[in-house]
Design an enzyme around this catalytic site. Sequence first.
Site, PDB file in Angstrom:
ATOM      1  N   ALA B 200      74.074  50.428  15.525  1.00  8.89           N
ATOM      2  CA  ALA B 200      73.812  49.014  15.249  1.00  8.89           C
ATOM      3  C   ALA B 200      73.621  48.246  16.548  1.00  8.89           C
ATOM      4  CB  ALA B 200      74.985  48.419  14.484  1.00  8.89           C
ATOM      5  N   ASP B 260      63.513  39.190  19.604  1.00 12.37           N
ATOM      6  CA  ASP B 260      63.228  40.097  18.496  1.00 12.37           C
ATOM      7  C   ASP B 260      61.819  39.832  17.998  1.00 12.37           C
ATOM      8  OD1 ASP B 260      63.750  42.089  16.746  1.00 12.37           O
ATOM      9  OD2 ASP B 260      65.126  40.977  15.463  1.00 12.37           O
ATOM     10  N   SER B 268      58.988  49.388  20.288  1.00 17.83           N
ATOM     11  CA  SER B 268      60.260  50.105  20.261  1.00 17.83           C
ATOM     12  C   SER B 268      60.231  51.209  19.212  1.00 17.83           C
ATOM     13  CB  SER B 268      61.382  49.100  19.966  1.00 17.83           C
ATOM     14  OG  SER B 268      62.587  49.760  19.698  1.00 17.83           O
TER      15      SER B 268
END
Lengths: 495, 495
Positions: B200, B260, B268
């Site tokens: 996470a 983000d 990514s």
Amino acid sequence: MPAIRHIPIDTYPESTVFLPRRDNGYSPEQFKAMRKVQVTGRCGEILATLAIVDGDGLVRPGEVGLGNEAFRRLGMTEGEEVVITQAPVPASLEDVRRKIDGESLSDSEISAIIRDIATHRYSPMEIGAFLVACAGFMSTPETLAMTRAMVDVGSRLSWDSPLVVDKHCIGGVPGNRTSMIVVPIVAAHGLIIPKTSSRAITSPSGTADTMEVLANVDLDAARVAQIVARDHAVLAWGGKMNLSPADDVLISVERPLRIDTFEQMVASILSKKAAAGSTHLVLDIPIGPTAKVRSEGEAVRLRKLFEYVARHMGIVTEVVFTDGSEPVGRGIGPVLEARDVMAVLRNEADAPDDLRDRAVMLAGKVIDFDPEVEGGRGYARAMELLSSGAALAAMERLIAAQGAQTTIYRPGIHQFEATAPVAGRVASIDCHRIARIARLAGAPMDKGAGIDLLHKTGAHVRRGEALYRIHAGSKDGLAFAREMALADSGYLVQP
Amino acid sequence: MPAIRHIPIDTYPESTVFLPRRDNGYSPEQFKAMRKVQVTGRCGEILATLAIVDGDGLVRPGEVGLGNEAFRRLGMTEGEEVVITQAPVPASLEDVRRKIDGESLSDSEISAIIRDIATHRYSPMEIGAFLVACAGFMSTPETLAMTRAMVDVGSRLSWDSPLVVDKHCIGGVPGNRTSMIVVPIVAAHGLIIPKTSSRAITSPSGTADTMEVLANVDLDAARVAQIVARDHAVLAWGGKMNLSPADDVLISVERPLRIDTFEQMVASILSKKAAAGSTHLVLDIPIGPTAKVRSEGEAVRLRKLFEYVARHMGIVTEVVFTDGSEPVGRGIGPVLEARDVMAVLRNEADAPDDLRDRAVMLAGKVIDFDPEVEGGRGYARAMELLSSGAALAAMERLIAAQGAQTTIYRPGIHQFEATAPVAGRVASIDCHRIARIARLAGAPMDKGAGIDLLHKTGAHVRRGEALYRIHAGSKDGLAFAREMALADSGYLVQP
């Protein structure tokens, strides 16, 4: 509660806290997530980066080690108890993220960001993110809000006069040391001109670096006030006066990232001027193909931004566009520039004309702020104060008041001459290149390092004739500068 | 040349070099300007942050102290000699500055930046500047170039098969642990699905965190290859395999800055997939008002970006939009999610329908990549493999192959129930809020921490009836989570 212990390790500009890995009250997982901690004690709190120490050599269980910077900032003595907690994430970072997303921020949001930056609550990474987001887009009201916020978080100087003048150049042109001539002229005229300036950030010398060849510039606010009360002026380094401390933090990140936007420039300059109590400002914007501002169009955009923010800050500002196509004067680097400045003040026959003319023009515009002076007579008054020796006398008083420099600095003994590859005319001189070569030679840290320009644009030179002389205090410095000068001297000589 | 000495100080993730203030061969001015140094020795070189030590306690003249991280990375033994020089400024930073100025970069420029980032030549501040500049504007070709560059600087896995499938979800919906069901179904079918996943970053659990409740996920590339050769699949943490190491460095800065963007997400994910040798990918994009993607329009933009980059990387990609309006399954947090996953695989009567249905749908799309399967029969095949227990058997083989977890993790014993403030219908559940509460409770570090949802959207509840139960392993964790849940439970109950 753990007791503090001073660990003599310097991690400037970051503050570091050293905690033992064993028995520190936290699990290894918590530690990994912490990175930044808050240390709270009797005298207040600081934020610091966390380092974990194995073994008992440096800190023992029950102790908190503080590096030099952290120990100094916390201001407590060894053995006193503190509380260590995870550093809170500044709430204003949410607004930085919104800025990254392209939103505009309100005055109060910008104010909160600047306050957190000034109190060291942001990491360099977070400051960098904010600056880059601002470089992407920043509105004029945002620039004003930032300028105001930067003034609000620092100290302010105040003067018993309705007219406090200043003169500032945005930089980018090597050798352009006019402030050291403008200030004594204006002081001789009798206006109050408390000039605080910076050390070089990316240039071979700042006004503070060059003035330091002649006098102490490391003055606190009280000493500045004393000197200005008697002599109307000062030529001091601003670093000790806590004027716009947020600007100092921002610059520490702008420099390595080489962020140099108009908005940051305006906020930086005008926040310092407002904090220094200036009411009137002459602002010099040099324009040239290798200067900071490369075209008249850019210069007008910058001028308007300065005018807007200055007007709302209550600073009367006169913007002057000057020729930034080549270096000013002959010397580049602290010692060589100080020599040129004193030659102008002494009215020496071979003093550089361009430096003198520009300084007198700017001093004239500053004197024109004086309501007692007949409209348009500032220039003549400035010239008269220079020619008569009154400006020189004012400079000598300033040097004595600040404390004459006790070290005698001389031009670096290691020398190299860059020569003309062909016979012809000097068509152009690259400001940026010349500045880099002077920095490689060691300027401004090595005060005698720099470049002495032997010819300027328009001069006719023979093949092999020296164009400029590099001075350095160390062989290494000379070798670096020489190598760069040989690759490209920065001079264009056209047959 | 100075000799190295290991200083047992952990300054992760930064590497630190400790030099004595006296007799280190540099002047104080040079030191101030250095900050970052290069240490060159027998085995190569590292860059590190400089700390200056007063006194002889830690390092003596003639010694160079290396902190834990620096010592490990340099890989030499104490007493060996090294050379300390100022760290060179990466040339690629010039292009970062151009990106900050709004320019687009070429493939080779982006490639050089990514190479320097992967080899730790950038400071976090510089990485942050690059990411924020990219967040301002990044073209599709730039995103492709970045993805390619990220693959090039890492290791690649290769497989003896023309068809290597994968399934990935962009995240943002708590409890959405479909991979742990999709992988055993697809493995039971016989396709190669070497699933590497992350822990996470900002969520209460990643697939690697949840799988770790059942089995060891900390496998190196060789072990992964062995397991996949026998069992067609793996469910491993990708961190040990050096797949797209630049991504790991970028994420370490994106996380604190909470950057983000779609472009970074695509680079990514696809760099990791290409490095893992995937040829075919089913990509799950949940859409919901509190998910990462909030509208169909945004989802289409993201889909096109994925499709463009994936096509040029040679990865056949099927993008699936799913419902991201509320959490999936009941458990949130490693232990509670693992419980749901196993309930689905075991075909238990009360296994969460939504988790099962979504996993079977996605597994069906993966199986549809198999040329041997009749068009459109993937879903039925997936359902059959789940119902028959073949998927459960595949999961049990995987657990045994990776090494069954020896620690028995249980839901946290400290519990609190959030209750309905009024009688009515659950109108919505805020994914973002639920995730934050679960994290505050301690997930994912505390494996038993998290949230057990007792009602989902559409359910009718009485006033005071429990909506969900928070579990935490520590009283503090429960207190934090409870406080946040009381302020706003994340549930909207409409009378």
